[in-house]
Design a protein around this motif. Sequence first.
Motif, mmCIF file in Angstrom:
data_model
loop_
_atom_site.group_PDB
_atom_site.id
_atom_site.type_symbol
_atom_site.label_atom_id
_atom_site.label_comp_id
_atom_site.label_asym_id
_atom_site.label_seq_id
_atom_site.Cartn_x
_atom_site.Cartn_y
_atom_site.Cartn_z
ATOM 1 N N HIS A 58 0.825 -1.208 0.000
ATOM 2 C CA HIS A 58 0.000 0.000 0.000
ATOM 3 C C HIS A 58 0.861 1.260 0.000
ATOM 4 N N GLU A 59 2.021 1.200 0.611
ATOM 5 C CA GLU A 59 2.890 2.376 0.671
ATOM 6 C C GLU A 59 3.364 2.789 -0.718
ATOM 7 N N ALA A 60 3.749 1.779 -1.529
ATOM 8 C CA ALA A 60 4.220 2.066 -2.886
ATOM 9 C C ALA A 60 3.086 2.093 -3.903
ATOM 10 N N GLY A 61 1.900 1.609 -3.509
ATOM 11 C CA GLY A 61 0.778 1.577 -4.430
ATOM 12 C C GLY A 61 0.937 0.565 -5.540
ATOM 13 N N GLU A 62 1.514 -0.596 -5.221
ATOM 14 C CA GLU A 62 1.765 -1.619 -6.237
ATOM 15 C C GLU A 62 1.843 -2.989 -5.586
ATOM 16 N N SER A 63 1.845 -4.013 -6.407
ATOM 17 C CA SER A 63 1.952 -5.376 -5.884
ATOM 18 C C SER A 63 3.386 -5.660 -5.452
ATOM 19 N N PRO A 64 3.595 -6.630 -4.557
ATOM 20 C CA PRO A 64 4.960 -7.000 -4.163
ATOM 21 C C PRO A 64 5.824 -7.420 -5.350
ATOM 22 N N LEU A 65 5.225 -8.080 -6.344
ATOM 23 C CA LEU A 65 6.004 -8.490 -7.507
ATOM 24 C C LEU A 65 6.607 -7.287 -8.217
ATOM 25 N N ALA A 66 5.845 -6.215 -8.337
ATOM 26 C CA ALA A 66 6.362 -5.004 -8.973
ATOM 27 C C ALA A 66 7.491 -4.402 -8.151
ATOM 28 N N THR A 67 7.291 -4.322 -6.846
ATOM 29 C CA THR A 67 8.322 -3.754 -5.968
ATOM 30 C C THR A 67 9.614 -4.552 -6.049
ATOM 31 N N ILE A 68 9.492 -5.863 -5.996
ATOM 32 C CA ILE A 68 10.680 -6.722 -5.993
ATOM 33 C C ILE A 68 11.380 -6.693 -7.343
ATOM 34 N N THR A 69 10.607 -6.720 -8.434
ATOM 35 C CA THR A 69 11.222 -6.694 -9.767
ATOM 36 C C THR A 69 12.004 -5.411 -9.982
ATOM 37 N N LYS A 70 11.485 -4.291 -9.485
ATOM 38 C CA LYS A 70 12.225 -3.027 -9.579
ATOM 39 C C LYS A 70 13.543 -3.117 -8.809
ATOM 40 N N ALA A 71 13.501 -3.710 -7.623
ATOM 41 C CA ALA A 71 14.725 -3.849 -6.816
ATOM 42 C C ALA A 71 15.719 -4.786 -7.498
ATOM 43 N N GLN A 72 15.227 -5.852 -8.098
ATOM 44 C CA GLN A 72 16.112 -6.761 -8.834
ATOM 45 C C GLN A 72 16.769 -6.040 -10.007
ATOM 46 N N THR A 73 15.986 -5.264 -10.726
ATOM 47 C CA THR A 73 16.518 -4.528 -11.878
ATOM 48 C C THR A 73 17.597 -3.553 -11.441
ATOM 49 N N ALA A 74 17.345 -2.832 -10.360
ATOM 50 C CA ALA A 74 18.340 -1.879 -9.860
ATOM 51 C C ALA A 74 19.614 -2.587 -9.427
ATOM 52 N N GLY A 75 19.474 -3.723 -8.750
ATOM 53 C CA GLY A 75 20.639 -4.466 -8.294
ATOM 54 C C GLY A 75 21.467 -5.019 -9.434
ATOM 55 N N ILE A 76 20.793 -5.563 -10.441
ATOM 56 C CA ILE A 76 21.514 -6.105 -11.598
ATOM 57 C C ILE A 76 22.135 -4.972 -12.408
ATOM 58 N N ALA A 77 21.427 -3.850 -12.536
ATOM 59 C CA ALA A 77 21.981 -2.698 -13.264
ATOM 60 C C ALA A 77 23.264 -2.204 -12.604
ATOM 61 N N ALA A 78 23.291 -2.176 -11.279
ATOM 62 C CA ALA A 78 24.496 -1.739 -10.574
ATOM 63 C C ALA A 78 25.659 -2.679 -10.836
ATOM 64 N N ARG A 79 25.372 -3.969 -10.870
ATOM 65 C CA ARG A 79 26.424 -4.950 -11.136
ATOM 66 C C ARG A 79 26.921 -4.857 -12.574
ATOM 67 N N MET A 80 26.012 -4.650 -13.509
ATOM 68 C CA MET A 80 26.411 -4.515 -14.908
ATOM 69 C C MET A 80 27.230 -3.245 -15.129
ATOM 70 N N LYS A 81 26.863 -2.185 -14.443
ATOM 71 C CA LYS A 81 27.616 -0.931 -14.570
ATOM 72 C C LYS A 81 29.031 -1.100 -14.025
ATOM 73 N N GLU A 82 29.136 -1.827 -12.922
ATOM 74 C CA GLU A 82 30.455 -2.076 -12.334
ATOM 75 C C GLU A 82 31.324 -2.896 -13.278
ATOM 76 N N ARG A 83 30.713 -3.829 -13.986
ATOM 77 C CA ARG A 83 31.467 -4.717 -14.878
ATOM 78 C C ARG A 83 31.725 -4.089 -16.251
ATOM 79 N N PHE A 84 30.752 -3.344 -16.777
ATOM 80 C CA PHE A 84 30.840 -2.910 -18.171
ATOM 81 C C PHE A 84 30.669 -1.411 -18.376
ATOM 82 N N GLY A 85 30.537 -0.662 -17.287
ATOM 83 C CA GLY A 85 30.366 0.777 -17.429
ATOM 84 C C GLY A 85 29.032 1.134 -18.047
ATOM 85 N N ASP A 86 29.028 2.152 -18.905
ATOM 86 C CA ASP A 86 27.789 2.639 -19.503
ATOM 87 C C ASP A 86 27.435 1.928 -20.806
#
Length: 350
Positions: free
Chosen positions: A89-117
């Motif tokens: 209710h705080e984010a106004g979305e289902s848990p799947l949406a919240t978690i998928t966003k967090a997964q995307t951010a985490g993987i993006a950070a790892r990809m940036k560390e490995r391959f830059g932009d």
Amino acid sequence: MKDMGHTPLPHAPADHPKVRMGKVGILLANLGTPDGYGYWPMRRYLNEFLSDRRVIDYSPFLWQPLLQGVILTSRPFRSGANYKSIWNHEAGESPLATITKAQTAGIAARMKERFGDRVMVDYAMRYGKPATIDRVRAMQEAGCDRIVFFPLYPQYAGATTATANDQFFRGLMKLKWQPASRTVPAYFEDSRYIDALAASVERAWSAAEVEPDILVCSYHGVPRRYLLEGDPYHCQCQKTTRLLRERLGWSEDRIVTTFQSRFGPEEWLKPYTVEEVARLAQAGKKRIAVIAPAFSADCIETLEEINEEIRESFEHAGGESFAYIPCLNDDEAHLDALSDVLTDNLAGWI
């Protein structure tokens, strides 16, 4: 590899349309989620989901009148109530949406560390928003001339991986200039995924006041007919359980494979989780833990079905202690494993 930005193509005339190119896109994909738990958001979502011929393969001439008449008149109310019980209710979305966003951010950070932009990471949903075609188009406009499409399903099934891939290909069909593309295969036996899964079980066992008698690996079910028609899902689920057991160093009697979320009148893969947990309780297994290895993120099937309906079945049959082990979600080991799988699939492109 050079990101050319909005510049003319080499050797093109001065008035040629400017384009971006030179990046690799990683597009994560999950099942999807309604925009809300009210009647109309649920009806739109269920209509899209249950109209997918990969999910329900009955003849549309027979299925659609039933779906549009009986099912979509009543089911949105029941499904909406279930979603409301787990809604973020705080984010106004289902848990799947919240978690998928967090997964995307985490993987993006790892990809940036490995391959830059040089790599862009985003996500899409097979049903609902963000739509796959919209994210494919956005990646191309951002300069991605290669896209790795990653359905976040450890085990392959026609009703999950294949329909996600179908939608990705439909998106490509709408583009005048298609980027080169790859799809990531199922990772049900990847040692890095198995290690992350095992670590989550070991944490649950360490945190338990009394050690569970047995671990139930509950996978989303499909009609048994799909197995007989060549779908490898059942076999891949069984192998994931075996590899998890071997990684934990357990005997065969300490772990069981079951299937949940049965829908419709025909026989589905067995044993059914809701029945098996009751049988275990009646057989003297009073303390159990349940894990859902087919789900990369907690959702309605885990947070509501397992943690409420299946728990109730176990306790009603005499069970005393029921522990649900959350999906791997945005656990660091999980994101490391997924990032490693992606790096494997980027070979030759970056």
